[in-house]
Structure formats: C-alpha cells, structure tokens
Design a protein around this motif. Structure first.
Motif, mmCIF file in Angstrom:
data_model
loop_
_atom_site.group_PDB
_atom_site.id
_atom_site.type_symbol
_atom_site.label_atom_id
_atom_site.label_comp_id
_atom_site.label_asym_id
_atom_site.label_seq_id
_atom_site.Cartn_x
_atom_site.Cartn_y
_atom_site.Cartn_z
ATOM 1 N N ASN A 1 45.401 -51.975 82.728
ATOM 2 C CA ASN A 1 46.313 -52.219 81.597
ATOM 3 C C ASN A 1 47.609 -52.100 81.867
ATOM 4 O O ASN A 1 48.364 -52.926 80.965
ATOM 5 N N ALA A 2 48.017 -51.018 82.575
ATOM 6 C CA ALA A 2 49.498 -51.055 82.835
ATOM 7 C C ALA A 2 50.118 -52.396 83.208
ATOM 8 O O ALA A 2 51.314 -52.720 83.270
ATOM 9 N N GLU A 3 49.435 -53.218 84.255
ATOM 10 C CA GLU A 3 49.561 -54.340 84.718
ATOM 11 C C GLU A 3 49.611 -55.539 83.772
ATOM 12 O O GLU A 3 49.415 -56.737 84.436
ATOM 13 N N ARG A 4 48.818 -55.256 82.711
ATOM 14 C CA ARG A 4 48.644 -56.089 81.637
ATOM 15 C C ARG A 4 47.737 -57.253 82.478
ATOM 16 O O ARG A 4 47.539 -58.295 82.039
ATOM 17 N N CYS A 5 46.487 -56.767 83.100
ATOM 18 C CA CYS A 5 45.821 -57.325 83.648
ATOM 19 C C CYS A 5 44.327 -57.396 82.750
ATOM 20 O O CYS A 5 43.861 -56.454 82.146
ATOM 21 N N ARG A 6 44.010 -58.706 82.238
ATOM 22 C CA ARG A 6 43.191 -58.554 80.959
ATOM 23 C C ARG A 6 41.804 -59.042 81.467
ATOM 24 O O ARG A 6 40.991 -59.773 80.932
ATOM 25 N N ILE A 7 41.315 -58.513 82.557
ATOM 26 C CA ILE A 7 39.859 -58.591 83.119
ATOM 27 C C ILE A 7 38.980 -57.887 82.229
ATOM 28 O O ILE A 7 39.240 -56.631 81.999
ATOM 29 N N PRO A 8 38.211 -58.434 81.421
ATOM 30 C CA PRO A 8 36.921 -57.805 80.793
ATOM 31 C C PRO A 8 36.330 -56.648 81.734
ATOM 32 O O PRO A 8 35.873 -57.112 82.959
ATOM 33 N N THR A 9 36.056 -55.493 81.259
ATOM 34 C CA THR A 9 35.594 -54.403 81.896
ATOM 35 C C THR A 9 34.418 -54.003 81.399
ATOM 36 O O THR A 9 34.153 -53.682 80.132
ATOM 37 N N ILE A 10 33.296 -53.709 82.125
ATOM 38 C CA ILE A 10 31.919 -53.142 81.905
ATOM 39 C C ILE A 10 32.096 -51.759 82.695
ATOM 40 O O ILE A 10 31.735 -51.970 83.895
ATOM 41 N N PHE A 11 31.857 -50.771 82.229
ATOM 42 C CA PHE A 11 31.705 -49.308 82.963
ATOM 43 C C PHE A 11 30.289 -49.233 83.091
ATOM 44 O O PHE A 11 29.483 -49.336 82.274
ATOM 45 N N ILE A 12 29.843 -48.974 84.182
ATOM 46 C CA ILE A 12 28.462 -48.519 84.554
ATOM 47 C C ILE A 12 28.417 -47.205 85.457
ATOM 48 O O ILE A 12 29.213 -47.161 86.507
ATOM 49 N N THR A 13 27.976 -46.174 84.907
ATOM 50 C CA THR A 13 28.014 -44.819 85.450
ATOM 51 C C THR A 13 26.780 -43.840 85.302
ATOM 52 O O THR A 13 26.136 -44.309 84.550
ATOM 53 N N ALA A 14 26.650 -42.966 86.205
ATOM 54 C CA ALA A 14 25.561 -42.281 85.990
ATOM 55 C C ALA A 14 26.122 -40.668 86.011
ATOM 56 O O ALA A 14 25.489 -39.790 85.817
ATOM 57 N N HIS A 15 27.437 -40.351 85.822
ATOM 58 C CA HIS A 15 28.198 -39.594 85.402
ATOM 59 C C HIS A 15 29.022 -39.484 84.269
ATOM 60 O O HIS A 15 29.825 -38.515 84.109
ATOM 61 N N LEU B 1 38.191 -44.694 84.768
ATOM 62 C CA LEU B 1 39.395 -44.656 83.895
ATOM 63 C C LEU B 1 40.599 -44.915 84.566
ATOM 64 O O LEU B 1 41.574 -45.496 83.975
ATOM 65 N N GLU B 2 40.971 -44.493 85.872
ATOM 66 C CA GLU B 2 42.360 -44.606 86.476
ATOM 67 C C GLU B 2 42.489 -45.806 86.867
ATOM 68 O O GLU B 2 43.459 -46.520 86.654
ATOM 69 N N LEU B 3 41.262 -46.760 87.330
ATOM 70 C CA LEU B 3 41.434 -48.157 87.421
ATOM 71 C C LEU B 3 41.647 -48.941 86.266
ATOM 72 O O LEU B 3 42.671 -49.724 86.093
ATOM 73 N N GLN B 4 41.080 -48.536 85.323
ATOM 74 C CA GLN B 4 41.409 -49.188 84.061
ATOM 75 C C GLN B 4 42.659 -49.111 83.508
ATOM 76 O O GLN B 4 43.548 -49.756 83.179
ATOM 77 N N ALA B 5 43.159 -47.856 83.720
ATOM 78 C CA ALA B 5 44.735 -47.742 83.192
ATOM 79 C C ALA B 5 45.690 -48.315 84.026
ATOM 80 O O ALA B 5 46.549 -49.029 83.433
ATOM 81 N N LYS B 6 45.354 -48.391 85.143
ATOM 82 C CA LYS B 6 46.279 -49.196 86.064
ATOM 83 C C LYS B 6 46.238 -50.828 85.615
ATOM 84 O O LYS B 6 47.250 -51.464 85.605
#
Length: 65
Positions: free
Chosen positions: A14-28, A7-12
C-alpha cells in the motif's frame, strides 16, 4: 511467510501504491487481523480450512476490481 507478516506485506504494498488485489489465507488469524486486512483493502480474509468455492469466488471478486 518467514520474516514478515501478511499485514506487514500489505502495508508495504500500500505504501508503494501497488494495487495488487490481496486475498489473505491463514490458519492463525483472528477478527482483529481480519478487520485490519479488509480495512486496508484486502478482497477477502479466509481462515483455514475453507471451501474451494469460497476461494474461487474470492479470486473472481479480486479480478473484477
């Protein structure tokens, strides 16, 4: 990821207006985390274990954005 959450990486990104599609994969993850990720633009939020076809479909959706 050491030192930063997804979530922190996604916020960074987004703040830099980087529009890379994101898929989260997590066990937690939980529903609150899933909601935040999707609200902030993630294509999908997958909890381990997941079906390979679900990941492939998520990647297709990301590429079509």
């Amino acid at each position: 990821m050491p030192g930063i959450s997804g979530l922190e990486l996604q916020a960074k990104l987004n703040a830099e207006r980087c529009r890379i599609p994101t898929i989260f994969i997590t066990a937690h993850g939980d529903e609150e985390m899933r909601f935040k990720a999707l609200r902030e633009g993630a294509v999908e939020f997958l909890q381990k274990p997941f079906d390979d076809e679900v990941l492939i479909e998520s990647i297709r959706a990301a590429l079509n954005r």
